[in-house]
Design a protein around this motif. Structure first.
Motif, short mmCIF file in Angstrom:
data_model
loop_
_atom_site.label_atom_id
_atom_site.label_comp_id
_atom_site.label_asym_id
_atom_site.label_seq_id
_atom_site.Cartn_x
_atom_site.Cartn_y
_atom_site.Cartn_z
N GLY A 185 -10.48 20.87 -10.47
CA GLY A 185 -11.06 19.56 -10.73
C GLY A 185 -11.16 19.29 -12.23
N ARG A 186 -11.55 20.31 -12.97
CA ARG A 186 -11.62 20.16 -14.42
C ARG A 186 -10.21 20.02 -15.01
N MET A 187 -9.27 20.76 -14.47
CA MET A 187 -7.90 20.71 -14.96
C MET A 187 -7.28 19.33 -14.80
N PHE A 188 -7.52 18.71 -13.63
CA PHE A 188 -6.90 17.42 -13.34
C PHE A 188 -7.86 16.24 -13.50
N GLU A 189 -9.07 16.54 -13.96
CA GLU A 189 -10.07 15.49 -14.24
C GLU A 189 -10.33 14.63 -13.01
N ILE A 190 -10.68 15.30 -11.92
CA ILE A 190 -10.94 14.64 -10.65
C ILE A 190 -12.05 15.39 -9.94
N ASP A 191 -12.78 14.70 -9.08
CA ASP A 191 -13.86 15.29 -8.31
C ASP A 191 -13.33 16.48 -7.49
N ALA A 192 -13.96 17.64 -7.65
CA ALA A 192 -13.50 18.85 -6.97
C ALA A 192 -13.53 18.72 -5.45
N TYR A 310 3.52 9.57 -14.69
CA TYR A 310 2.21 9.18 -14.14
C TYR A 310 1.77 10.23 -13.13
N THR A 311 0.55 10.11 -12.65
CA THR A 311 0.02 10.97 -11.60
C THR A 311 -0.82 10.14 -10.64
N LEU A 312 -0.83 10.55 -9.39
CA LEU A 312 -1.71 9.93 -8.40
C LEU A 312 -2.96 10.76 -8.16
N ILE A 313 -3.10 11.87 -8.91
CA ILE A 313 -4.30 12.70 -8.78
C ILE A 313 -5.38 12.05 -9.66
N ASN A 314 -6.07 11.12 -9.03
CA ASN A 314 -6.98 10.23 -9.76
C ASN A 314 -8.09 9.80 -8.81
N ASP A 315 -9.34 9.87 -9.27
CA ASP A 315 -10.47 9.53 -8.40
C ASP A 315 -10.36 8.12 -7.82
N ASP A 316 -10.01 7.15 -8.64
CA ASP A 316 -9.94 5.76 -8.17
C ASP A 316 -8.88 5.60 -7.09
N ILE A 317 -7.72 6.24 -7.29
CA ILE A 317 -6.65 6.15 -6.29
C ILE A 317 -7.06 6.85 -5.00
N MET A 318 -7.67 8.03 -5.12
CA MET A 318 -8.09 8.77 -3.93
C MET A 318 -9.17 8.01 -3.15
N ASN A 319 -10.07 7.38 -3.84
CA ASN A 319 -11.12 6.60 -3.17
C ASN A 319 -10.55 5.37 -2.47
N LYS A 320 -9.54 4.77 -3.06
CA LYS A 320 -8.98 3.53 -2.53
C LYS A 320 -8.06 3.77 -1.34
N TYR A 321 -7.25 4.85 -1.41
CA TYR A 321 -6.24 5.08 -0.38
C TYR A 321 -6.59 6.35 0.41
N GLN A 322 -7.28 6.16 1.51
CA GLN A 322 -7.72 7.29 2.34
C GLN A 322 -6.58 7.90 3.14
N ASN A 323 -5.45 7.23 3.16
CA ASN A 323 -4.29 7.73 3.89
C ASN A 323 -3.36 8.57 3.01
#
Length: 476
Positions: A185-192, A310-323
């Protein structure tokens, strides 16, 4: 003269070594227990072939041998006697140093397997190497253009830091999965809570069949794990060869209507074809609107040109697209396949729960954990390493096109090349004549003719070597 056959020490060798002085005279026999890794550049390995004179045997070797047996018994290596004799001023044993001759010392089944590969020929030799799936450090001098890693990372500073902690890491248990997820999570700056760390991306791909059901859309040709690991799914293939092995967004959008789940590898493997950020969001949103899972593998995306990366490993993207399920191989992009590291990112708590239930508490080792722990310190080095891949890819593409090859546009750390010869024969020739292993794509889905190969991007010295060889091949 009395002669011992020796070869320059290499990492795969084991057993007695020697030092060689002036006029190739052996100055010292060094037993395994006295081996000093600080001096490996000075060592030569004994090949266990000797030529001794009758006078040497009768007057020196046998008397010393009998004395040694009397003093120490019989269960010792014969080199211990030579070690004692080599210190006598009148006893000269000359080293006959092998250069490019093939040889291998066989002590067990693993040695026999390696020796078999060394002395096999033709298609059998290539096949024997292909089914290894790695471990090529055992084969001295082999240049691997088949498996895909980052040759410019980790940096020397990072390697030295890991070496410094090696002893304690080797002797300590790794943390459980919770801690690994925190590190990632720290490496990719996203919620663990949105991450799972796997023993390579392959571990996670193998478990995805617990959540992927029904029809699975896959663009072919592809990384075969996305077909092999879903035996209970109906694989609905989208053939990219009809578009010269490039992604077509409209075709993918239409294909989504025919399936329950979709896999996109970006950049694609083996072609290196690339989908830009805006287009992949269109694809994800269509899957979201139709309540269909999409697996997005971005293992090679860090090697894209800077303006495309770019990367899709992103909190906003993960929250928006549950699929959305994102897979990333750390082994490939960060140059550490020996550590076996990969991650899954997903904002869907139910999917994460199912995948986690099928993973071991200790699924990665302490060295891999330490890598995740310290990687943020080397983020700038990593970006520079990826930029070097871009430069080397452009160099290889340009030079091979000048030589007359068709090289497909790629945003990955590899290129796909169409050749005018039999690709299987080329793969065999490169292995036998030049000790180079490449990926022959023949018999992979959609490659009905033996005309396609995939080449990993390596450093400039290695790339110049294979370019030079392929220039000669095109003119033969």
């Amino acid at each position: 003269p009395n002669v011992a056959v020796v070869a320059k020490y290499a990492s795969w060798m084991d057993g007695t070594v020697v030092n060689v002085g002036d006029d190739n005279i052996i100055t010292q026999f060094i037993e395994k227990k006295d081996f000093d890794y600080n001096n490996i550049n000075e060592y030569y390995k004994t090949v266990n072939i000797y030529k001794f004179s009758k006078e040497f045997i009768n007057n020196q070797y046998i008397p010393f041998l009998l004395a040694y047996i009397k003093a120490y018994g019989e269960n010792e290596y014969y080199e211990t006697v030579l070690k004692a004799i080599s210190h006598l001023s009148r006893s000269h044993i000359k080293a006959h140093i092998l250069e490019n001759e093939k040889w291998y010392e066989i002590d067990d089944g693993q040695d026999y397997d390696i020796a078999t590969a060394l002395f096999l020929e033709g298609e059998e030799k290539l096949r024997h190497m292909q089914i290894k799936y790695g471990g090529y450090w055992r084969y001295d001098g082999l240049l691997d253009y088949c498996y895909l890693v980052n040759p410019f990372f980790p940096s020397n500073k990072m390697i030295e830091k890991m070496k410094n902690e090696y002893n304690i890491l080797l002797r300590q248990y790794p943390s459980g999965l919770n801690t690994q997820n925190l590190n990632a999570g720290r490496m990719f700056e996203i919620d663990a809570d949105k991450l799972l760390v796997g023993n390579g991306a392959a571990e996670i791909i193998n478990i995805l069949n617990k959540v992927v059901k029904g029809k699975l859309g896959v663009c072919i040709p592809t990384f075969n794990e996305y077909i092999r690991c879903f035996p209970n799914c109906q694989i609905v293939k989208l053939n990219t060869s009809f578009n010269d092995y490039s992604y077509n967004i409209d075709t993918i959008m239409e294909h989504i209507d025919k399936v329950d789940n979709m896999v996109i590898i970006n950049p694609d493997n083996p072609s290196g074809s690339f989908i830009c950020y805006d287009d992949i969001i269109r694809i994800i949103e269509k899957c979201e609107n139709q309540n269909k899972l999409i697996i997005f593998d971005e293992s090679f995306i860090d090697f894209a040109e800077k303006e495309l990366r770019y990367t899709l490993i992103n909190d906003d993207i993960m929250n928006k697209y549950q699929n959305l399920i994102v897979i990333k191989s750390i082994s490939k992009s960060y140059g550490v396949p020996g550590l076996r590291l990969g991650i899954m990112a997903c904002g869907n708590k139910e999917i994460n729960k199912i995948i986690r239930q099928n993973m071991a508490i200790w699924n990665i080792n302490s060295l891999a954990e330490y890598f995740l722990q310290i990687i943020p310190l080397y983020k700038d080095d990593y970006i520079k390493a990826c930029d070097k891949i871009v430069a080397e890819r452009e160099y290889m593409t340009t030079e091979l096109r000048k030589a007359g090859y068709k090289v497909y546009d790629s945003q990955a750390n590899f290129i796909m090349v169409k050749i005018n010869k039999n690709s299987a024969k080329m793969a065999i020739d490169l292995l036998e004549k030049h000790n180079i292993l490449i990926k022959d794509l023949y018999k992979k889905d959609t490659f009905n003719k033996p005309q396609y190969i995939r080449l990993a991007i390596r450093n400039r010295k290695d790339n110049e070597r294979i370019i030079q060889i392929l220039r000669r091949e095109v003119n033969l």
